[in-house]
Design an enzyme around this catalytic site. Structure first.
Site, PDB file in Angstrom:
ATOM      1  N   CYS A  33       8.590  -0.443   5.776  1.00 53.47           N
ATOM      2  CA  CYS A  33       8.109   0.830   5.213  1.00 53.47           C
ATOM      3  C   CYS A  33       6.829   1.313   5.876  1.00 53.47           C
ATOM      4  CB  CYS A  33       7.910   0.714   3.707  1.00 53.47           C
ATOM      5  SG  CYS A  33       6.617  -0.439   3.234  1.00 53.47           S
ATOM      6  N   CYS A  58       2.738   3.118  -0.756  1.00 51.37           N
ATOM      7  CA  CYS A  58       3.331   3.872  -1.865  1.00 51.37           C
ATOM      8  C   CYS A  58       2.519   3.638  -3.142  1.00 51.37           C
ATOM      9  CB  CYS A  58       4.778   3.420  -2.051  1.00 51.37           C
ATOM     10  SG  CYS A  58       4.931   1.742  -2.673  1.00 51.37           S
ATOM     11  N   CYS A 102       7.122  -4.304  -3.634  1.00 50.98           N
ATOM     12  CA  CYS A 102       5.818  -3.756  -3.213  1.00 50.98           C
ATOM     13  C   CYS A 102       4.626  -4.697  -3.447  1.00 50.98           C
ATOM     14  CB  CYS A 102       5.587  -2.396  -3.864  1.00 50.98           C
ATOM     15  SG  CYS A 102       6.863  -1.182  -3.405  1.00 50.98           S
TER      16      CYS A 102
HETATM   17 FE1  FES Z   1       6.263  -0.157   1.120  1.00 53.49          FE
HETATM   18 FE2  FES Z   1       6.078   0.088  -1.531  1.00 53.49          FE
HETATM   19  S1  FES Z   1       7.478   1.075  -0.208  1.00 53.49           S
HETATM   20  S2  FES Z   1       5.147  -1.363  -0.235  1.00 53.49           S
END
Ligand code: FES
Length: 130
Positions: A33, A58, A102
């Protein structure tokens, strides 16, 4: 989608600052991500007396970073090394299924910062991980 607690820590993250004189520092990066975290700790007598983070990520990641610092502060090194993503999720009042990964970033960065501290002391984490 997010609990009140998650929103509170996302909107007003605790301990989000750069600690220039940290005893241990570590960066963690999620290649999927692109989110990244730096965790700083100050240690006194084998206890984490201060902890802070800087994070790019996020909402769930920022809230997790904030909660990770709150859970780690005042804990012994042994206790902090046992802190898990599930502890952070529980303290946040839960996370949606797609966001449960996360807290890995902040918890992993915390553990690596502790290992950095121990390495600087010429110590190993071996005795703490049993
Ligand atoms: Fe990357 Fe939450 S989407 S840590």
């Amino acid at each position: 989608m997010y609990s009140e607690k998650v929103m509170e820590h996302y909107m007003m993250p605790r301990n989000a600052w750069h600690m220039a004189d940290a005893d241990g520092v570590a960066c963690e990066f999620d290649a999927e991500c692109g989110d990244k975290f730096t965790m700083f700790i100050r240690v006194s007598g084998d206890y984490i007396c201060d902890v802070s983070f800087l994070g790019y990520g996020c909402g769930a990641a920022i809230a997790s970073g904030s909660m990770t610092t709150m859970l780690a502060k005042g804990k012994s090194i042994a206790e902090a090394l046992k802190l898990t993503e599930e502890d952070v999720i529980a303290a946040l009042g839960g996370l949606p299924d797609e966001k449960r990964h996360c807290p890995e970033l902040s918890v992993s960065a915390l553990h690596l910062a502790i290992l950095d501290y121990l390495a600087k002391q010429g110590r190993s984490a071996k005795g703490y991980l049993s």
